[in-house]
Design an enzyme around this catalytic site. Structure first.
Site, short mmCIF file in Angstrom:
data_model
loop_
_atom_site.label_atom_id
_atom_site.label_comp_id
_atom_site.label_asym_id
_atom_site.label_seq_id
_atom_site.Cartn_x
_atom_site.Cartn_y
_atom_site.Cartn_z
N THR A 36 0.59 -1.14 0.00
CA THR A 36 0.03 -0.06 0.04
C THR A 36 0.88 1.09 -0.09
OG1 THR A 36 -1.88 1.25 1.14
CG2 THR A 36 -0.36 -0.07 2.54
N HIS A 63 2.42 -11.99 14.31
CA HIS A 63 3.52 -12.46 14.86
C HIS A 63 3.32 -14.00 15.00
CE1 HIS A 63 7.03 -12.07 17.02
NE2 HIS A 63 6.97 -11.23 18.00
#
Length: 496
Positions: free
Chosen positions: A415, A467
């Site tokens: 993006t 994560h």
């Protein structure tokens, strides 16, 4: 003949549903496609319609009951409506005296597996209006794209069964079509009816939204489109002309301006589009279902800017397209994904799915909202191929022509908020992907190079990652690899 009333097939992620409202009771006479009951899931409200003309038999589950997919909840007795259905052919003939061709059905297109329903956005024709083969009849908006339903042949609509704003399901009957001569009122009558109903029936969703946002009366805008329809350009011209008109009025002194009472202030509510609702839900899902962290770095863009300046003209002459920054970003990310496969993977239940291909989603801002079309097999594309593909996707996104295939898939997202002036951000992951890279504004800053201060064009990079699958070592290594590829583009050619 008896027909079973069943709960529709529920989406894969929906276990059960609830009977929201029965619109009929046992013994009521119903017609084909009449809504019988609303069934509510945790995502949508599904309408169950009558499969034929008949009489409602047993209702097995009352309002509030929990039901499963394809469970029988009632019945329709088709024989009970025989006496009332006999005069129907005569009525049909009288209502459509000019129908000379065969009648066919206009149905909602088949929706993808992940899309439960759609909304009737805009009818472009009216009952009785003559149309040609392949002319667009109606726009149907889903969570991802706007689908166009075209005329199967030359002819006209004899009936519209689902009005604008109605929620419809895949292959649901929404209109009836008669080939050949007009099947409804004369063209002059339909034209006058269109005039009486106002211009809003001919407005596209983007034009309606722009008029609502700017609080403009459609009657005050002159339409230059087909049949006098108002286009987006017409609204923009009207907005540009408005300041000139107000400037011609003598401005009053500040002493003459009356104070506005608090009670005179107004608010305006504009309903969210299906795409905006989907974006909101997916952002919340990403935030609540992933262990998302963001790591940052910065990159010196001078080498790429010098390279573009040196080869821009020859690149454009050879390939017919300008050399932009996005091709460098995509190629650098592709190389980094090869070296850090965890970033290119996704979680599927208790498994980690590693992808041996490189499909990169590119965030594109459109009038309907943010979409992420997918650039497929980026490792096989050259710089010119990347630039051409991105331009094609951006144009399709602007015009609302992106196909479902172009919006599905993708292993990683890029993006670029820098085009809007963003200096720093923390982008949100696009599930089920594991990471997203945010590019930002290129800004000159004082940097220390070999003990000396130099003014360099710098850009911040932001990598948000899940994560649960990507550790800190892999995330930082991935971002450093992207930085090295951008600061020394020759690495992309030498594979070092």
């Amino acid at each position: 003949m008896a027909h079973e009333i069943k709960v529709p097939v529920l989406p894969e992620s929906v276990a059960d549903a609830t009977i929201a409202t029965w619109h009929v009771k046992a013994g009521d006479k119903v017609t084909r496609d009449q809504n019988l009951v609303d069934i509510e899931t945790d995502k949508v409200v599904l309408e169950v319609v009558s499969p034929a003309d008949g009489v409602v038999g047993d209702i097995l589950f009352e309002d509030g009951a929990t039901v499963l997919g394809e469970q029988v909840i009632g019945s329709i007795d088709e024989a009970g409506a025989a006496s009332t259905s006999e005069p129907a052919p005569a009525a049909a003939k009288s209502s459509a005296p000019a129908a000379s061709g065969k009648e066919s059905e206009i149905n909602v297109p088949v929706l993808p597996e992940s899309v439960a329903d759609a909304t009737i956005a805009t009818w472009h024709v009216q009952v009785g209006e003559q149309v040609s083969r392949d002319q667009n009849l109606v726009d149907i908006e889903t969570d991802k794209v706007v689908l166009e339903v075209v005329a199967p042949a030359d002819g006209s609509l004899s009936a519209i069964l689902a009005e604008e704003g109605a929620t419809v399901t895949a292959e649901e009957l929404i209109a009836k079509f008669v080939e050949g001569a007009s099947a409804g009122a004369p063209a002059s009558a339909s034209a006058s009816a269109a005039d009486e109903s106002g211009d809003e029936d001919a407005l596209s969703p983007s034009v309606r939204r722009l008029l609502a946002e700017k609080d403009i009366d459609p009657a005050s805008v002159k339409g230059t489109g087909k049949g006098g329809r108002i286009t987006k350009e017409d609204v923009e011209k009207h907005l540009k002309a408005a300041p000139k008109a107000s400037a011609s009025v003598p401005s009053a002194s500040t002493d003459d301006i009356p104070s506005v009472a608090a009670g005179e202030r107004t608010e305006k509510r504009v309903p969210m589009t299906r795409l905006r609702k989907t974006i909101a839900n997916r952002l919340l899902e990403a935030k609540n279902s992933t262990a998302m962290l963001t790591t940052f770095n910065e990159v010196n863009m001078k080498p790429i800017m010098d390279l573009r300046k040196q080869y821009q003209e020859s690149f454009e002459k050879r390939h017919g397209i300008r050399l932009g920054f996005m091709s460098f970003y995509v190629k650098a990310v592709t190389e980094a994904l090869k070296r850090f496969p965890d970033v290119n993977a996704s979680i599927d239940g208790d498994d980690i799915c590693y992808h041996n291909y490189f499909d990169i989603s590119i965030a594109v801002s459109t009038p309907r909202g943010l979409v992420t079309p997918v650039l497929k097999d980026c490792d096989a594309l050259g710089m010119a191929g990347v630039e051409k593909s991105i331009k094609a996707l951006a144009l399709k996104g602007r015009d609302g022509k992106l196909s479902l295939d172009e919006l599905q898939g993708g292993n990683f997202t890029i993006t670029n908020g820098g085009v809007f002036g963003s200096l720093m951000s923390t982008p949100i992951i696009n599930p089920p992907q594991s990471a997203i890279l945010g590019m930002h504004k290129i800004q000159e800053r004082a940097m220390v190079v070999d003990g000396k201060i130099e003014i360099l064009p710098m850009m911040y990079l932001a990598l948000s990652y899940d994560h649960r699958i990507v550790d800190g070592k892999e995330s930082v290594g991935f971002l450093v690899t992207v930085k090295e590829m951008l600061e020394d583009p020759t690495r992309l050619l030498l594979d070092v």
